[in-house]
Design an enzyme around this catalytic site. Structure first.
Site, mmCIF file in Angstrom:
data_model
loop_
_atom_site.group_PDB
_atom_site.id
_atom_site.type_symbol
_atom_site.label_atom_id
_atom_site.label_comp_id
_atom_site.label_asym_id
_atom_site.label_seq_id
_atom_site.Cartn_x
_atom_site.Cartn_y
_atom_site.Cartn_z
ATOM 1 N N GLU A 224 0.957 -0.944 -0.092
ATOM 2 C CA GLU A 224 -0.114 0.174 -0.211
ATOM 3 C C GLU A 224 0.602 1.202 0.613
ATOM 4 O O GLU A 224 0.520 2.077 -0.531
ATOM 5 C CB GLU A 224 -1.036 0.168 0.920
ATOM 6 C CG GLU A 224 -2.180 -1.248 0.876
ATOM 7 C CD GLU A 224 -3.200 -0.768 0.139
ATOM 8 O OE1 GLU A 224 -3.173 1.055 -0.346
ATOM 9 O OE2 GLU A 224 -4.001 -2.106 -0.518
ATOM 10 N N TYR B 95 -6.109 5.964 4.839
ATOM 11 C CA TYR B 95 -6.788 4.867 3.708
ATOM 12 C C TYR B 95 -5.794 3.778 4.322
ATOM 13 O O TYR B 95 -6.261 2.584 4.083
ATOM 14 C CB TYR B 95 -6.154 5.406 2.546
ATOM 15 C CG TYR B 95 -6.081 4.525 1.969
ATOM 16 C CD1 TYR B 95 -7.017 3.430 1.017
ATOM 17 C CD2 TYR B 95 -5.239 4.252 1.025
ATOM 18 C CE1 TYR B 95 -7.360 2.500 0.223
ATOM 19 C CE2 TYR B 95 -5.005 3.127 0.017
ATOM 20 C CZ TYR B 95 -5.642 2.384 -0.008
ATOM 21 O OH TYR B 95 -5.861 1.329 -1.523
ATOM 22 N N ASP C 244 -9.609 5.938 -0.727
ATOM 23 C CA ASP C 244 -8.469 6.885 -1.656
ATOM 24 C C ASP C 244 -9.426 6.798 -3.137
ATOM 25 O O ASP C 244 -10.391 7.627 -2.911
ATOM 26 C CB ASP C 244 -7.485 5.478 -1.929
ATOM 27 C CG ASP C 244 -7.676 4.635 -3.198
ATOM 28 O OD1 ASP C 244 -9.237 4.535 -3.037
ATOM 29 O OD2 ASP C 244 -7.493 4.016 -3.444
#
Length: 347
Positions: free
Chosen positions: A41, A122, A140
């Site tokens: 991520e 997020y 996001d």
């Protein structure tokens, strides 16, 4: 009940079966852990999936665990990150890894994960939902685009209050039985079907039947994005200085933009060849051969660098803080992609 919430509550039943049939095969999904989810991520911030995959695979081969990352040599870490940009992400990864290694396990509460360096709403939601099956949304740009189109929202998704409202709505929508799959389904939908600009693939979307934008023919108008910041432009003249098979590098300061990375010597402003020759003299160098000149640019989040580059074969020692690096030495040092156009001249 809020109409937007009613529309979004239709997502799980439509989206999860679609995801089961169409989910992307990605290396961080093949062997799921908090560490692998977290690293992926962070890499995916501001970077396309296709570009991230080889970086992720190399990263995991060298740093397969939190402990390995915590103990990593910083120069090696930056070299592995070279080309991904936004190098503060790599520095924050290592800082967070050191915190996690010291405590002995990855934190499992939203507050603790959010407190780690470099992790926002997020990323915390992605880690906790995917690795720990907690019902926490991961909202996001992709998710905001999907949610804005489904609800027909004309609010500016770059506004923090709008993002917060959508996150609150998604927290009421995310299913408790498969939260990680739901968040990843939204990621995939936004990345492959509900595309930005004028190219959404509405005929392939599992939410088309209840999407306000699609039903009204407004999918190309939404979401609304109004940026309040303008990029400032900075002009620079960059020198690729060659001497006996080595190139001059200098290390950037340990804080600020591109902190701690290696760069080619450069000065502010756009210098013509005469002014560039004077700069070489000021550095104690004598040009033997002017090999090439070029113009190029690089865009950061809030800054645009407009660069003039000179490739010059020189004599002299240059500045005390320079490193004359041969090919082997250069391969060990991270030079940011902002200078990629110059780096290509070395190959």
């Amino acid at each position: 009940m809020d109409n937007a919430l009613q529309q979004l509550q239709q997502l799980p039943s439509a989206l999860l079966p679609w995801y089961d049939r169409n989910c992307r095969s990605l290396p961080w999904r093949e062997d799921v852990s908090a560490y692998r989810t977290w690293v992926s991520e962070i890499m995916l911030q501001q970077t396309r999936v296709a570009a991230v995959i080889p970086y992720f695979q190399r990263f995991m081969a060298v740093f397969p665990t939190v402990d390995a990352l915590a103990a990593a040599d910083t120069e090696q870490l930056m070299k592995l990150w070279e080309g991904l940009g936004y190098y503060s992400r790599a520095r924050n990864l290592q800082k967070a890894a050191q915190i996690i290694a010291a405590r002995g396990a990855f934190p499992q509460t939203y507050e603790e994960v959010l407190a780690l360096p470099g992790i926002g709403d997020y990323t915390a939601g992605a880690i906790l939902s995917i690795a720990f099956s907690q019902s926490i949304p991961a909202v996001d740009g992709n998710v905001l685009r999907v949610a804005s189109r489904i609800t027909g929202s004309e609010d500016n998704i770059l506004d923090a209050s709008v993002r917060h409202r959508f996150r609150t709505l998604m927290a009421q929508v995310i299913p408790s039985e498969r939260p990680g799959a739901f968040n990843q389904a939204l990621m995939d939908l936004g990345a492959t079907v509900c595309l930005p600009g004028g190219e959404p693939l509405c005929d392939q979307c599992p939410a088309a039947a209840f999407c306000t934008a699609h039903l009204a023919g407004r999918q190309r108008e939404l979401p609304v994005r109004i940026s309040k910041t303008k990029k400032r432009t900075e002009e620079k003249t960059v020198f690729l200085l060659l001497r006996s098979g080595s190139a001059a590098l200098r290390q950037r300061p340990t804080s600020g933009l591109l902190a701690g990375l290696w760069e080619y010597p450069h000065v502010e402003g756009k210098l013509d060849e005469r002014a560039a020759a004077a700069q070489l003299t000021a550095w104690g160098l004598t040009p033997r051969r002017w090999i090439k000149s070029m113009d190029f640019h690089h865009i950061f989040t809030h800054i645009r660098w407009e660069m003039t580059g000179y490739v010059v074969e020189v004599e002299g020692s240059g500045c005390e803080d320079w490193l004359w690096a041969d090919e082997e030495d250069r391969t060990r040092r991270a030079v940011p992609s902002a200078f990629e156009r110059m780096t290509k001249e070395l190959t």
